[in-house]
Design a protein around this motif. Sequence first.
Motif, PDB file in Angstrom:
ATOM      1  N   ILE A   1       0.940  -1.125  -0.438  1.00 19.86           N
ATOM      2  CA  ILE A   1       0.266  -0.145   0.094  1.00 19.86           C
ATOM      3  C   ILE A   1       1.025   1.077  -0.227  1.00 19.86           C
ATOM      4  O   ILE A   1       2.153   1.618   0.569  1.00 19.86           O
ATOM      5  N   VAL A   2       0.628   1.987  -0.667  1.00 23.09           N
ATOM      6  CA  VAL A   2       1.697   3.302  -1.051  1.00 23.09           C
ATOM      7  C   VAL A   2       0.878   4.393  -1.084  1.00 23.09           C
ATOM      8  O   VAL A   2      -0.818   3.770  -2.073  1.00 23.09           O
TER       9      VAL A   2
ATOM     10  N   ARG B   1       4.000   0.558   3.441  1.00 27.72           N
ATOM     11  CA  ARG B   1       3.611  -0.535   4.064  1.00 27.72           C
ATOM     12  C   ARG B   1       2.688  -1.935   3.090  1.00 27.72           C
ATOM     13  O   ARG B   1       2.661  -2.045   2.636  1.00 27.72           O
ATOM     14  N   ASP B   2       3.864  -2.742   3.909  1.00 31.00           N
ATOM     15  CA  ASP B   2       3.438  -4.143   2.953  1.00 31.00           C
ATOM     16  C   ASP B   2       3.149  -4.871   3.800  1.00 31.00           C
ATOM     17  O   ASP B   2       3.240  -5.489   5.077  1.00 31.00           O
ATOM     18  N   PHE B   3       2.482  -5.897   3.563  1.00 32.06           N
ATOM     19  CA  PHE B   3       1.466  -6.790   4.288  1.00 32.06           C
ATOM     20  C   PHE B   3       1.534  -8.112   3.184  1.00 32.06           C
ATOM     21  O   PHE B   3       2.006  -8.901   2.298  1.00 32.06           O
TER      22      PHE B   3
ATOM     23  N   ILE C   1      -4.964  -6.397   4.570  1.00 34.17           N
ATOM     24  CA  ILE C   1      -5.478  -4.969   4.510  1.00 34.17           C
ATOM     25  C   ILE C   1      -6.751  -4.303   4.730  1.00 34.17           C
ATOM     26  O   ILE C   1      -7.180  -3.569   4.886  1.00 34.17           O
ATOM     27  N   GLY C   2      -7.276  -5.756   4.947  1.00 31.61           N
ATOM     28  CA  GLY C   2      -9.140  -5.003   5.118  1.00 31.61           C
ATOM     29  C   GLY C   2      -9.395  -4.372   6.320  1.00 31.61           C
ATOM     30  O   GLY C   2     -10.169  -3.981   7.308  1.00 31.61           O
ATOM     31  N   GLN C   3      -8.218  -4.692   7.776  1.00 37.39           N
ATOM     32  CA  GLN C   3      -8.467  -4.387   8.762  1.00 37.39           C
ATOM     33  C   GLN C   3      -7.881  -2.411   8.957  1.00 37.39           C
ATOM     34  O   GLN C   3      -8.538  -1.983   9.861  1.00 37.39           O
ATOM     35  N   PHE C   4      -7.435  -2.158   8.014  1.00 40.01           N
ATOM     36  CA  PHE C   4      -7.832  -0.820   6.911  1.00 40.01           C
ATOM     37  C   PHE C   4      -8.435  -0.013   6.353  1.00 40.01           C
ATOM     38  O   PHE C   4      -8.505   1.195   6.203  1.00 40.01           O
ATOM     39  N   HIS C   5      -9.042  -1.270   5.354  1.00 40.32           N
ATOM     40  CA  HIS C   5      -9.116  -0.587   3.926  1.00 40.32           C
ATOM     41  C   HIS C   5     -10.208  -1.491   4.305  1.00 40.32           C
ATOM     42  O   HIS C   5     -10.401  -2.325   4.158  1.00 40.32           O
ATOM     43  N   ASP C   6     -11.520  -0.417   3.744  1.00 42.75           N
ATOM     44  CA  ASP C   6     -13.120  -1.253   3.485  1.00 42.75           C
ATOM     45  C   ASP C   6     -12.927  -2.064   2.150  1.00 42.75           C
ATOM     46  O   ASP C   6     -13.180  -1.199   1.108  1.00 42.75           O
ATOM     47  N   GLN C   7     -13.616  -3.043   1.975  1.00 45.13           N
ATOM     48  CA  GLN C   7     -13.413  -3.814   0.532  1.00 45.13           C
ATOM     49  C   GLN C   7     -14.618  -3.491   0.061  1.00 45.13           C
ATOM     50  O   GLN C   7     -15.747  -3.909   0.487  1.00 45.13           O
ATOM     51  N   ILE C   8     -14.646  -3.051  -1.237  1.00 41.46           N
ATOM     52  CA  ILE C   8     -16.152  -2.735  -2.151  1.00 41.46           C
ATOM     53  C   ILE C   8     -15.912  -3.625  -3.190  1.00 41.46           C
ATOM     54  O   ILE C   8     -17.578  -3.034  -4.153  1.00 41.46           O
ATOM     55  N   GLY C   9     -14.851  -4.352  -3.013  1.00 40.60           N
ATOM     56  CA  GLY C   9     -15.263  -5.545  -4.120  1.00 40.60           C
ATOM     57  C   GLY C   9     -14.585  -6.396  -4.568  1.00 40.60           C
ATOM     58  O   GLY C   9     -13.411  -6.165  -4.356  1.00 40.60           O
ATOM     59  N   VAL C  10     -14.007  -6.598  -6.482  1.00 42.90           N
ATOM     60  CA  VAL C  10     -13.377  -7.785  -6.524  1.00 42.90           C
ATOM     61  C   VAL C  10     -12.995  -7.498  -7.830  1.00 42.90           C
ATOM     62  O   VAL C  10     -13.881  -7.206  -9.004  1.00 42.90           O
TER      63      VAL C  10
ATOM     64  N   GLY D   1      -9.866 -11.659  -8.711  1.00 46.49           N
ATOM     65  CA  GLY D   1     -10.223 -11.885  -8.043  1.00 46.49           C
ATOM     66  C   GLY D   1      -9.614 -11.696  -6.891  1.00 46.49           C
ATOM     67  O   GLY D   1      -9.624 -11.856  -6.079  1.00 46.49           O
ATOM     68  N   LEU D   2      -8.580 -10.508  -7.165  1.00 47.84           N
ATOM     69  CA  LEU D   2      -7.883 -10.117  -5.787  1.00 47.84           C
ATOM     70  C   LEU D   2      -8.862  -8.732  -5.518  1.00 47.84           C
ATOM     71  O   LEU D   2      -9.720  -8.208  -6.258  1.00 47.84           O
ATOM     72  N   PRO D   3      -9.162  -8.217  -4.285  1.00 42.06           N
ATOM     73  CA  PRO D   3      -9.753  -7.576  -3.319  1.00 42.06           C
ATOM     74  C   PRO D   3      -9.691  -5.985  -4.106  1.00 42.06           C
ATOM     75  O   PRO D   3      -8.893  -5.507  -4.475  1.00 42.06           O
TER      76      PRO D   3
END
Length: 97
Positions: A8-9, A20-22, A28-37, A48-50
Amino acid sequence: MRKNIYRIVTKNAEGKILVRDFLKVEEIGQFHDQIGVDDCSIHHGLRGLPIYRGLIGPMAEGPHIIRYEAPDVFEVMTKEWIAAVPVRRRGHVKRNM
């Protein structure tokens, strides 16, 4: 087989780039809301990635790094990339006949 890194940049308030690397995309879902794939990437490994609210991506950054960028970072990086691309000019080829 090497595992993927999810990067994440973003920028801080002073305009400094933060990376920040994961190790797991679920983190990543702990910090950002997933809205699709991603279902339309030309890079099949990204399908298929979020997709996250407030981030642009996923994008491939090398063979094992999947990158997401804040919109302001994406804009700056794109402008820098465009400026760095050399302009190719077509010359005329003279042929002796």
